[in-house]
Write a protein that holds these residues in place. Sequence first.
Motif, PDB file in Angstrom:
ATOM      1  N   LEU A   1       8.589 -11.679  -3.242  1.00  0.00           N
ATOM      2  CA  LEU A   1       8.109 -10.983  -2.049  1.00  0.00           C
ATOM      3  C   LEU A   1       7.938  -9.507  -2.401  1.00  0.00           C
ATOM      4  O   LEU A   1       8.908  -8.800  -2.674  1.00  0.00           O
ATOM      5  CB  LEU A   1       9.097 -11.136  -0.891  1.00  0.00           C
ATOM      6  N   ARG A   2       6.694  -9.031  -2.389  1.00  0.00           N
ATOM      7  CA  ARG A   2       6.419  -7.657  -2.803  1.00  0.00           C
ATOM      8  C   ARG A   2       5.327  -7.053  -1.910  1.00  0.00           C
ATOM      9  O   ARG A   2       4.500  -7.777  -1.336  1.00  0.00           O
ATOM     10  CB  ARG A   2       5.971  -7.613  -4.271  1.00  0.00           C
ATOM     11  N   ILE A   3       5.334  -5.729  -1.821  1.00  0.00           N
ATOM     12  CA  ILE A   3       4.329  -5.009  -1.032  1.00  0.00           C
ATOM     13  C   ILE A   3       3.671  -3.959  -1.921  1.00  0.00           C
ATOM     14  O   ILE A   3       4.356  -3.224  -2.642  1.00  0.00           O
ATOM     15  CB  ILE A   3       4.960  -4.327   0.202  1.00  0.00           C
ATOM     16  N   PHE A   4       2.348  -3.889  -1.852  1.00  0.00           N
ATOM     17  CA  PHE A   4       1.599  -2.928  -2.650  1.00  0.00           C
ATOM     18  C   PHE A   4       0.644  -2.138  -1.761  1.00  0.00           C
ATOM     19  O   PHE A   4       0.091  -2.672  -0.793  1.00  0.00           O
ATOM     20  CB  PHE A   4       0.788  -3.638  -3.741  1.00  0.00           C
ATOM     21  N   ASN A   5       0.465  -0.876  -2.103  1.00  0.00           N
ATOM     22  CA  ASN A   5      -0.569  -0.040  -1.494  1.00  0.00           C
ATOM     23  C   ASN A   5      -1.673   0.108  -2.534  1.00  0.00           C
ATOM     24  O   ASN A   5      -1.468   0.724  -3.581  1.00  0.00           O
ATOM     25  CB  ASN A   5      -0.002   1.324  -1.103  1.00  0.00           C
ATOM     26  N   ASP A   6      -2.823  -0.473  -2.261  1.00  0.00           N
ATOM     27  CA  ASP A   6      -3.879  -0.596  -3.263  1.00  0.00           C
ATOM     28  C   ASP A   6      -4.927   0.501  -3.092  1.00  0.00           C
ATOM     29  O   ASP A   6      -5.895   0.352  -2.337  1.00  0.00           O
ATOM     30  CB  ASP A   6      -4.529  -1.977  -3.149  1.00  0.00           C
ATOM     31  N   LEU A   7      -4.738   1.626  -3.784  1.00  0.00           N
ATOM     32  CA  LEU A   7      -5.701   2.721  -3.733  1.00  0.00           C
ATOM     33  C   LEU A   7      -7.032   2.314  -4.350  1.00  0.00           C
ATOM     34  O   LEU A   7      -8.100   2.735  -3.896  1.00  0.00           O
ATOM     35  CB  LEU A   7      -5.138   3.950  -4.456  1.00  0.00           C
ATOM     36  N   LYS A   8      -6.988   1.473  -5.373  1.00  0.00           N
ATOM     37  CA  LYS A   8      -8.227   1.041  -6.021  1.00  0.00           C
ATOM     38  C   LYS A   8      -9.119   0.263  -5.049  1.00  0.00           C
ATOM     39  O   LYS A   8     -10.347   0.361  -5.103  1.00  0.00           O
ATOM     40  CB  LYS A   8      -7.916   0.188  -7.257  1.00  0.00           C
ATOM     41  N   PHE A   9      -8.486  -0.510  -4.173  1.00  0.00           N
ATOM     42  CA  PHE A   9      -9.252  -1.258  -3.184  1.00  0.00           C
ATOM     43  C   PHE A   9      -9.960  -0.299  -2.230  1.00  0.00           C
ATOM     44  O   PHE A   9     -11.107  -0.523  -1.827  1.00  0.00           O
ATOM     45  CB  PHE A   9      -8.324  -2.198  -2.415  1.00  0.00           C
ATOM     46  N   LEU A  10      -9.273   0.797  -1.877  1.00  0.00           N
ATOM     47  CA  LEU A  10      -9.874   1.821  -1.026  1.00  0.00           C
ATOM     48  C   LEU A  10     -11.078   2.453  -1.714  1.00  0.00           C
ATOM     49  O   LEU A  10     -12.165   2.568  -1.124  1.00  0.00           O
ATOM     50  CB  LEU A  10      -8.834   2.890  -0.692  1.00  0.00           C
ATOM     51  N   VAL A  11     -10.914   2.871  -2.964  1.00  0.00           N
ATOM     52  CA  VAL A  11     -12.004   3.515  -3.699  1.00  0.00           C
ATOM     53  C   VAL A  11     -13.165   2.542  -3.894  1.00  0.00           C
ATOM     54  O   VAL A  11     -14.335   2.912  -3.778  1.00  0.00           O
ATOM     55  CB  VAL A  11     -11.501   4.044  -5.054  1.00  0.00           C
ATOM     56  N   LYS A  12     -12.838   1.284  -4.175  1.00  0.00           N
ATOM     57  CA  LYS A  12     -13.883   0.271  -4.353  1.00  0.00           C
ATOM     58  C   LYS A  12     -14.665   0.076  -3.054  1.00  0.00           C
ATOM     59  O   LYS A  12     -15.893  -0.073  -3.074  1.00  0.00           O
ATOM     60  CB  LYS A  12     -13.265  -1.054  -4.800  1.00  0.00           C
ATOM     61  N   ASN A  13     -13.961   0.086  -1.921  1.00  0.00           N
ATOM     62  CA  ASN A  13     -14.636  -0.047  -0.628  1.00  0.00           C
ATOM     63  C   ASN A  13     -15.623   1.089  -0.401  1.00  0.00           C
ATOM     64  O   ASN A  13     -16.751   0.879   0.061  1.00  0.00           O
ATOM     65  CB  ASN A  13     -13.597  -0.067   0.501  1.00  0.00           C
TER      66      ASN A  13
END
Length: 391
Positions: free
Chosen positions: A141-153
């Motif tokens: 069980l882990r939580i990530f904040n995905d900055l790359k997903f933001l930049v890709k969007n």
Amino acid sequence: MLQCYKKQRVSHMQPLQSYLLQGATSYLEFLEQTNQGIEEIHILRIRMEKHDTLLLELDRMLFGTDYLQVYIQDFIIDIDSFEEKSFNEPTKTLRLKFSDSLLTTLLDETTQNNKEVKLSKDSIISYLLGDNYKKEVPKHLRIFNDLKFLVKNIRDFLNKDSLKLALPTTKPIELKITLDSHISKEQQEAIKGIFTHPISYVWGISGSGKTQVVLFNCLLNLITQNKKTLILAPTNTALEQIFIALITQGDRKGLPRYKFLRLGMPSSDFLQNFPDVCLQVDEKDSKEELESNNELQSLFKPQTLKERLQECLVIGVTLDSFVKRYAQLCELEFSHIFLDECAFSPLIKLIAPLTLNTPITLLGDHKQLMPICHMQVLTFKPNTLKCAYGV
């Protein structure tokens, strides 16, 4: 002070779009090459409410929540997939309620891979967590904040062939309300200017009435004419502060709260005080209370988010979430867009609303500290990073 500009909606902004696209592409390449951009947020303790809600105590504050992802065994769940989500800042506790459809999906895929296990929607979450989750946080069980997903969007958004980036030329609606006598001359001039020019900028120091006087009276003028308004802010905290000020003023004027809608994950305090604004209503509201409360009855009329978006007149969202929900929000007919605290909004995110050809007003103080990004000096490469991200 109010500064207003009138521009033609022409293609001279195409070079800016290309420049920002190049910046987003270069930044994404940098994050991938240096293996950066994905931040894990560690879970300290886990509790469950009933069978469908997790309470996760985290090791830090959450400042950006639009691109959180929850990993449970082999499942990756986007934050928007949860039926309810909120964050309690004092206790650093993230509350996530699984929707019935999400529970069904988890159940179907789990039982398909392990047909010998007998599970139900009431037991699937505890099964995925494991027997010892109360004593020790499971490693799966882990939580990530995905900055790359933001930049890709943002990169994909800027790369659309159909994207038309230009300053708005649509004329604002007329100012029809009578302004109260206690409103200062400068504030009245600002309000009148906003409904005169397609693009305007309201500058003022903290406490000068940008939000509680100027923005609220603009909203009042739009609401009384049954016009839809989009309110943008650079962060969740800023968005909630703006909404608290506007809703408090609206209560005094008798404006129904269900006319306001705050998209994204609210803080627990905001959710508790303004549940109808967050699309989430506390289960303690009994059927009798619902039947005796006309405002709650109006709230429960919509059956889907799409209907709720159509019914409400004031929609608030962060800039990141606006880009993420662009396909859904661009279908709505907004009569005006307001970006508060605009000095803290990076240009690459600010240009997204300029594709709607809707009158837009920026409010803020450009003399405040501008957006900054912390990086190690040794990893900075001037040729690969563009100033579009302020680095």
